[in-house]
Write an enzyme that holds these catalytic residues in place. Structure first.
Site, PDB file in Angstrom:
ATOM      1  N   SER A  71       0.818  -1.249  -0.068  1.00  0.00           N
ATOM      2  CA  SER A  71       0.242  -0.443  -0.050  1.00  0.00           C
ATOM      3  C   SER A  71       1.008   0.953  -0.208  1.00  0.00           C
ATOM      4  O   SER A  71       1.605   1.566  -0.737  1.00  0.00           O
ATOM      5  CB  SER A  71      -1.108  -0.087   1.405  1.00  0.00           C
ATOM      6  OG  SER A  71      -1.749   0.835   1.071  1.00  0.00           O
TER       7      SER A  71
ATOM      8  N   ASP B 233      -8.122  -5.318  -6.330  1.00  0.00           N
ATOM      9  CA  ASP B 233      -7.861  -4.041  -5.521  1.00  0.00           C
ATOM     10  C   ASP B 233      -8.473  -3.031  -6.074  1.00  0.00           C
ATOM     11  O   ASP B 233      -7.855  -2.571  -7.102  1.00  0.00           O
ATOM     12  CB  ASP B 233      -6.323  -4.292  -5.415  1.00  0.00           C
ATOM     13  CG  ASP B 233      -6.144  -2.781  -3.564  1.00  0.00           C
ATOM     14  OD1 ASP B 233      -7.101  -2.553  -3.940  1.00  0.00           O
ATOM     15  OD2 ASP B 233      -4.345  -2.861  -3.901  1.00  0.00           O
TER      16      ASP B 233
ATOM     17  N   HIS C  44      -5.514  -5.589  -2.010  1.00  0.00           N
ATOM     18  CA  HIS C  44      -4.763  -5.366  -1.453  1.00  0.00           C
ATOM     19  C   HIS C  44      -3.791  -5.714  -0.707  1.00  0.00           C
ATOM     20  O   HIS C  44      -3.795  -6.663   0.395  1.00  0.00           O
ATOM     21  CB  HIS C  44      -4.913  -4.080  -0.379  1.00  0.00           C
ATOM     22  CG  HIS C  44      -4.725  -2.978  -0.472  1.00  0.00           C
ATOM     23  ND1 HIS C  44      -3.737  -2.566  -1.885  1.00  0.00           N
ATOM     24  CD2 HIS C  44      -4.208  -2.431   0.428  1.00  0.00           C
ATOM     25  CE1 HIS C  44      -3.434  -1.145  -1.331  1.00  0.00           C
ATOM     26  NE2 HIS C  44      -4.050  -0.818  -0.361  1.00  0.00           N
TER      27      HIS C  44
END
Lengths: 506, 506
Positions: free
Chosen positions: B185, B438, B463
């Site tokens: 991320s 994602d 993710h």
């Protein structure tokens, strides 16, 4: 700041009343103290660059309210040869270093020389806190204290160039034009680091005489003066010996008022200047070695072609006089008085002091840029001496500049010796030029690291000689160096155009 | 700061009394508001990491007196599998992102899973201004105002990691150990940028679900919600339609007190919470899509395997009830109450508000990190809406955080779309993993750029699923992704050892 402090900081030698333990020198890559006369010039550069300004942000890396302060960053631009945005013609950016940008425009004629071949736009951008690019309104305000001077750092300067390049391309609708960045000396370090840190903004860098390995505080501090020594000794063993033996004689004169007066007279030093003789002499020896160009030049001083040779010829000349000081005078008169305008006597302590104050290079060398040069081996042309310790340097900087140096930071941020390894499988399109007569070449990249990170070495070359404007008298080796650089840059641009349609923004 | 502000900022929907023109949302890459319960935990990580602290400098890029302030940066270390400095065994560093480092240690078991194979030292370093790594003594002091919060920036965080890595290696006498940096991320963005900006400090980076293209304010703001939409619609057209049609019904309830009460009751919202329904619903939809993992997880919420599928199953299930709100309740009860501990009713306005205040992610998204996500096409699972303009976002940030955003800076510093081009002939040893379920994958690198800048894409992935600890239930595709990553990292390390004698410092 007391002028004596600078003499101390920049001198190899202790000066009364300072003890010798504080006597160290740090030669500026481009000595600011001697370029002052052109510093505040409002004249247009002889090359016809147009002067412009860019609204730059004080602090790119924080969002502190003070970070938002802006200042006017000066740049010079020449579009006479530019092919234009529609053709995606290249933009050549000179990454300004530690002085007024005019100096660099005047002394890096290579960019304009090659502009027609490349149809390139030429831009010289001034380094923050130099020339006319001062935050806080003026040089005085900018260097008032650490709170105002504190935004002078390498990282901020590189970020300035990044913000500038993006904005320039946008303003010219030249998003698809490739940028090549150039720089010599500290500017060469900036050029290399710009390519390393902002590869998306410059397709390549020509980093000339950039001692990027020397930013490590553990760098061998003897190399610099070893090269100075070699320059003179290889020119003339006698010249080297006369100089080598002179320091003791000067020391004796320091301690004997009659001898001092005699020395002042022999050297044509103004009254009371004799105590600065060692600084004055070493300064000339170092900078003549750095700028030992094959043609007459005016980077730091107006100088003849091959000044080291000229100075040694004066020393070796039996007509110059038999005593050491007369011989030294002959050499110093070439370095400090080549144009014959020095006046009746040399005034050392005021020479260069018009640039004194809390100025940029002193700040940078007392905060992050320790480029070790202060060791002298037994064979050095200077008196044998141990290098200044980091501790002593730190203490001196703390007491004079009121900052705690972070000398280890540039190696962390940019890499020092490990860059030779990490660049093997990383990075591309950097030329490292070095002339081996240049004492800063010891801190440069002297061997190619990969097929695209290329070292060009000229045994006869001095400090960023390749970037100087060409003359009819340029030797073949220098023409060859420049031609090779042009061919490599052409290859970068060719690949860039091959990779991407020129209609596609990059 | 008023809780409503955050609901506003992070909500897709206008909330009375705010006008809809201010109604935009910014989904945190990892939503801080829901991880608060573990935020101040002093407990040792279940993985047995040892907690340590590093004295970090506040400001790496200036020499302002304030720059010298230091703070304690927390890190977690596990040396159980390390081969040691003498063997130059590798060091794997997780670049912490926008929460307590414990969260990342718990949710990135991949590093420990592969540690024995590599004989690697595992280190998780906490991002400044998160977890327990606050300058100025405490979170409250750190976020007191822009003067203290102003040192929270991406550049400073990366520089922290650089200073930390150099110091760690020195302390362990492990100068010759290769470092590989990992992140998911925002942490994945940091990992990629660390490799790009500090290639001499990390031989490679695994950047998982890192939307590095999305930092550009001109990035297509519809992509994010398009992917969310696709996630639900591809699962069940009926599920998508029920949700799509619910917003109007909620709007009607907002304007009718009887309907509102009925909606609250159907959704089991606590009394008076109905006005936050759209925020509450969209929040669940987005984060379920992001964390649509193939196995049960607890990153943001305790969730079952494939939560999107479970939520749609509840909506599609004829037993859930016939009206929209009963169906939505079924889905929300999975997202917000999978462990059955939500209590009698859902309290939206206090859920997550224990993390409210002048905190890190809000600061970052109001200073430099605009990751456009706010557009909704006609087909969006959310109501059609134009994206928030930069101008509106800027004004909102100025009024609430008292800072002027510099949203264009990260693209200048790190490159956005142009990185796809510049990396072709530059850079090496980066893996960009993305799972196409994602919504952040739209901002990721989905095609390999060169033989050493590699994209790994998993159609079924969410993710940074690759970085999660392995389980017996992991599907084949996920096992394959991880195995491929391991093989690539092995190659980096092999080349590193081949290039340099392990006895030689790097």
């Amino acid at each position: 700041m007391n002028p004596i402090f600078l003499l101390l900081v920049f001198s190899l030698f202790s000066l009364p009343p300072f003890s010798s333990s504080h006597g160290f020198h740090f030669p500026s890559l481009l000595k600011p103290s001697q370029i002052s006369k052109r510093h505040n010039s409002d004249q247009k550069s002889s090359h016809g660059y147009e002067t412009k300004h860019f609204t730059q942000i004080l602090d790119h890396f924080n969002y502190h309210p003070k970070s938002y302060i802006s200042f006017q960053q000066r740049y010079l631009v020449n579009g006479d040869y530019w092919g234009g945005a529609a053709k995606s013609s290249p933009i050549f950016v000179y990454a300004g270093n530690e002085a007024s940008i005019d100096i660099f425009a005047d002394n890096n004629g290579f960019l304009l020389d090659i502009a027609p071949t490349f149809e390139a736009l030429i831009v010289f951008i001034e380094h923050r806190y130099y020339g006319k690019s001062f935050p806080f309104g003026s040089e005085e305000e900018a260097f008032q204290n650490a709170t105002t001077a504190g935004y002078l750092s390498i990282s901020q300067a590189l970020a300035d160039y990044a913000a500038f390049v993006v904005d320039l391309k946008k303003n010219l609708s030249a998003e698809s034009s490739p940028v090549v960045v150039f720089g010599g000396s500290y500017g060469g370090m900036l050029a290399a680091w710009f390519r390393l840190k902002y590869p998306h903004l410059a397709i390549g860098a020509l980093a000339s005489s950039a001692p990027i390995l020397q930013i490590d505080p553990t760098f061998d501090p003897y190399i610099f003066n070893d090269i100075v020594t070699k320059d003179y000794r290889s020119t003339s063993e006698n010249c080297y010996k006369v100089i080598k033996n002179s320091w003791d004689e000067i020391d004796k004169a320091y301690n004997d008022s009659i001898k001092l007066e005699k020395m002042e007279s022999s050297l044509r030093l103004c009254k009371g200047q004799g105590l600065y003789t060692q600084y004055w002499l070493s300064n000339a020896l170092i900078y003549a070695a750095m700028t030992d160009y094959p043609t007459p030049s005016y980077l730091l001083q107006p100088l003849p072609a091959y000044p080291v040779n000229e100075m040694c010829k004066a020393i070796d000349n039996p007509n110059t006089g038999n005593d050491t000081f007369s011989k030294l005078y002959g050499a110093m008169n070439i370095y400090y008085n080549f144009t014959g305008t020095a006046g009746e006597c040399f005034n050392i302590s005021t020479a260069g002091t018009d640039r004194l104050g809390y100025s940029g290079w002193e700040w940078q060398t007392c905060t992050e840029l320790d480029l070790p040069t202060s060791g002298n081996s037994k064979e050095s042309i200077f008196p044998e001496s141990k290098p200044t310790s980091i501790k002593d340097l730190t203490n001196l900087c703390k007491s004079y500049e009121h900052v705690e140096p972070r000398f280890s930071w540039p190696s962390i941020e940019f890499g020092a010796s490990i860059i030779k390894k990490s660049l093997k499988r990383y990075g591309s399109n950097i030329i490292f030029f070095n002339g081996l007569r240049d004492p800063w070449s010891g801190g440069g990249i002297l061997k190619s690291i990969s097929s695209t990170v290329i070292a060009i070495v000229a045994a006869e070359g001095a400090h960023h000689v390749d970037l100087r404007g060409s003359t009819m008298e340029d030797p073949k080796w220098l023409q060859d160096v420049r031609e090779r650089e042009v061919q490599i840059i052409k290859q970068w641009i060719r690949e860039y155009y091959e990779d991407f349609s020129i209609s596609e923004n990059i």
